[in-house]
Design a protein around this motif. Sequence first.
Motif, PDB file in Angstrom:
ATOM      1  N   ARG A 137     -51.460   1.635 -14.244  1.00 17.73           N
ATOM      2  CA  ARG A 137     -50.033   1.437 -14.509  1.00 17.73           C
ATOM      3  C   ARG A 137     -49.818   0.926 -15.925  1.00 17.73           C
ATOM      4  O   ARG A 137     -48.913   1.376 -16.639  1.00 17.73           O
ATOM      5  CB  ARG A 137     -49.462   0.451 -13.484  1.00 17.73           C
ATOM      6  N   ARG A 138     -50.651  -0.019 -16.343  1.00 16.19           N
ATOM      7  CA  ARG A 138     -50.507  -0.573 -17.694  1.00 16.19           C
ATOM      8  C   ARG A 138     -50.829   0.486 -18.749  1.00 16.19           C
ATOM      9  O   ARG A 138     -50.170   0.569 -19.787  1.00 16.19           O
ATOM     10  CB  ARG A 138     -51.431  -1.782 -17.845  1.00 16.19           C
ATOM     11  N   ILE A 141     -47.771   2.741 -19.037  1.00 21.20           N
ATOM     12  CA  ILE A 141     -46.670   2.112 -19.781  1.00 21.20           C
ATOM     13  C   ILE A 141     -46.991   2.046 -21.272  1.00 21.20           C
ATOM     14  O   ILE A 141     -46.144   2.333 -22.122  1.00 21.20           O
ATOM     15  CB  ILE A 141     -46.383   0.707 -19.218  1.00 21.20           C
ATOM     16  N   THR A 145     -44.960   3.906 -24.516  1.00 18.11           N
ATOM     17  CA  THR A 145     -44.208   3.044 -25.421  1.00 18.11           C
ATOM     18  C   THR A 145     -44.264   3.652 -26.823  1.00 18.11           C
ATOM     19  O   THR A 145     -45.341   3.826 -27.369  1.00 18.11           O
ATOM     20  CB  THR A 145     -44.806   1.625 -25.441  1.00 18.11           C
ATOM     21  N   ASN A 170     -43.336   0.854  -7.980  1.00 18.35           N
ATOM     22  CA  ASN A 170     -42.617   1.929  -8.649  1.00 18.35           C
ATOM     23  C   ASN A 170     -42.865   1.872 -10.152  1.00 18.35           C
ATOM     24  O   ASN A 170     -43.003   0.794 -10.734  1.00 18.35           O
ATOM     25  CB  ASN A 170     -41.113   1.819  -8.385  1.00 18.35           C
ATOM     26  N   MET A 171     -42.905   3.044 -10.771  1.00 18.34           N
ATOM     27  CA  MET A 171     -43.063   3.084 -12.221  1.00 18.34           C
ATOM     28  C   MET A 171     -41.744   2.728 -12.893  1.00 18.34           C
ATOM     29  O   MET A 171     -40.685   3.210 -12.487  1.00 18.34           O
ATOM     30  CB  MET A 171     -43.495   4.479 -12.672  1.00 18.34           C
ATOM     31  N   PRO A 172     -41.779   1.888 -13.927  1.00 19.64           N
ATOM     32  CA  PRO A 172     -40.536   1.590 -14.646  1.00 19.64           C
ATOM     33  C   PRO A 172     -40.070   2.811 -15.432  1.00 19.64           C
ATOM     34  O   PRO A 172     -40.883   3.637 -15.861  1.00 19.64           O
ATOM     35  CB  PRO A 172     -40.944   0.463 -15.596  1.00 19.64           C
ATOM     36  N   ASP A 173     -38.759   2.938 -15.585  1.00 19.65           N
ATOM     37  CA  ASP A 173     -38.238   4.023 -16.404  1.00 19.65           C
ATOM     38  C   ASP A 173     -38.665   3.820 -17.854  1.00 19.65           C
ATOM     39  O   ASP A 173     -38.653   2.700 -18.368  1.00 19.65           O
ATOM     40  CB  ASP A 173     -36.707   4.070 -16.329  1.00 19.65           C
ATOM     41  N   SER A 174     -39.046   4.913 -18.501  1.00 19.33           N
ATOM     42  CA  SER A 174     -39.408   4.852 -19.916  1.00 19.33           C
ATOM     43  C   SER A 174     -38.173   5.200 -20.738  1.00 19.33           C
ATOM     44  O   SER A 174     -37.781   6.361 -20.826  1.00 19.33           O
ATOM     45  CB  SER A 174     -40.548   5.834 -20.203  1.00 19.33           C
ATOM     46  N   ASN A 175     -37.537   4.193 -21.286  1.00 22.56           N
ATOM     47  CA  ASN A 175     -36.305   4.404 -22.056  1.00 22.56           C
ATOM     48  C   ASN A 175     -36.596   4.205 -23.535  1.00 22.56           C
ATOM     49  O   ASN A 175     -36.800   3.085 -23.999  1.00 22.56           O
ATOM     50  CB  ASN A 175     -35.219   3.428 -21.584  1.00 22.56           C
TER      51      ASN A 175
END
Length: 507
Positions: A137-138, A141, A145, A170-175
């Motif tokens: 997961r890390r 992310i 980024t 859950n995976m965070p949204d990549s904004n």
Amino acid sequence: MLGYTIFNKSLKNMKLFPVFGNPGTTEIPMLEGVSSDEYILTLHDSISVGMADGRAQLTRKPSFVNLHSILGVGNSMAFIYSAFVHRVPVIITAGEQDSRHIFYDPLLSGNISDMISPYVKYKFEVNSANDIERSIRRAYISSMTPPYSLSFLGFPMDIMEEEGKYSGLNMPDSNSNIVDMNAVKSIVEIINNSKNPVMVTGYELDMYEGIEYAKDFAGKLGIPVFAEPFASRAPFDSGDRNYAGDLPPVAAVINDKLSEYDLIIIVGGDINLYPYSKADLLEGKEIIKIGMDISGKIGDSYFMNPAAFLQSAIEYIKPRKPSVIPGKPSIDKNSQIQRVMLKISKNFGDYTISDESISASPFLRNIVGYKPDSYFIGKSGQIGWALPAAAGMATVKDKVLCVIGDGAFMYTSQTLWTIQNYNLPVKIIILDNHGYGILKKFSDVNYNESKKYLSFSIELKKVLDSFNIESRENDETMEDIEWLRNIKGPAALIVNVDKPYGYNLFG
């Protein structure tokens, strides 16, 4: 839950399948829960990284690679470097030796982390089954980024048999829609006060889906748009009236082309150079650079999503009378290679192109041109990238064309097995000039010396036949190009192009 089950469930939850790789004994434990339809096998470790690079460029999401210990990572370093230069999100994993006897330096052990560290944003050796899910997961992310990049995870064999925890987070949204309105207004004021601005656009416009915004922005200002040197993907729409062509990668020539402009606006790109020239790059020019991949090499830099910047800034731009747009290179129909490119443009203009024609690339870029998600090239200077990248793209898109030279084709011809085995719809045009054409020309022009060892001849059709790839061989008339377009599944057309291209790649 056992480690290999955590590994498998994590990949499913994060939508990281398929896995690209060439496994060895150190990887078998982690792959125990991975099914055959979730794994794409390549016949050399490096090809899996090239495929992941190509897939990530189109999906704009992380691709997942599984390499064999320190040896597989070593085999793949050129492709890892290329993916790093392309700024694509790729998660690289490797199986490592059982940690319970690592003291004895067993076979397949080694310091992968130090080898790969210059080209990854995040690296971690997973020492506990409890860390499997959260380390993946890390890595996800970190890779997503901006600017996008690679991550590396090492998995010792023994942790896959350990009990550990799985949370299914859950995976965070990549904004990445980052924009600073105060900076936008400040930049627009500089632009509105300039006498004769010009825009240079780069790969990030396509990555962040900003080409249409760039067209509107340049149209309102009425200014020329040049493409950054060596853009790895479409930097603009070459059919737009404001498009002025590619900048060459030579400081002295760039200075000449941009000499009349008082403000240079670099959006989503950079100035990439090769070979060396004595001139100081754009000395005395006012330069502003907007993007998520900020180098700090020249100008004042603003960290913003280039598409979001253009979308926001256009409201404040004062319209201008359209400038005279410098002409793009004209098409010479007496040139053999340019006639070939015209046929490619006519028959494959709606395809995504992976380009490694090298000495013919300037003609391909000029004649076929750029559209969103339409053109990709290895920016690192690596040979052998385009065929694996095209195969990776074909895992998500039906219309993919690889245009490649004979020398480059032979670097990673094993990719043909993966293309055929998984029925990936890649069409291949091999430009056969019987050697390393760009090196021969560079040697002739700069050293007045023809090096015979740069020439060779390979029976390319036999190579294609050995992998069960349908193929035909033509001269420059390319009489079978419609066959290549219309045939179902992967196929190749070999085009003999013996005549010199007569083009100075460096402007």
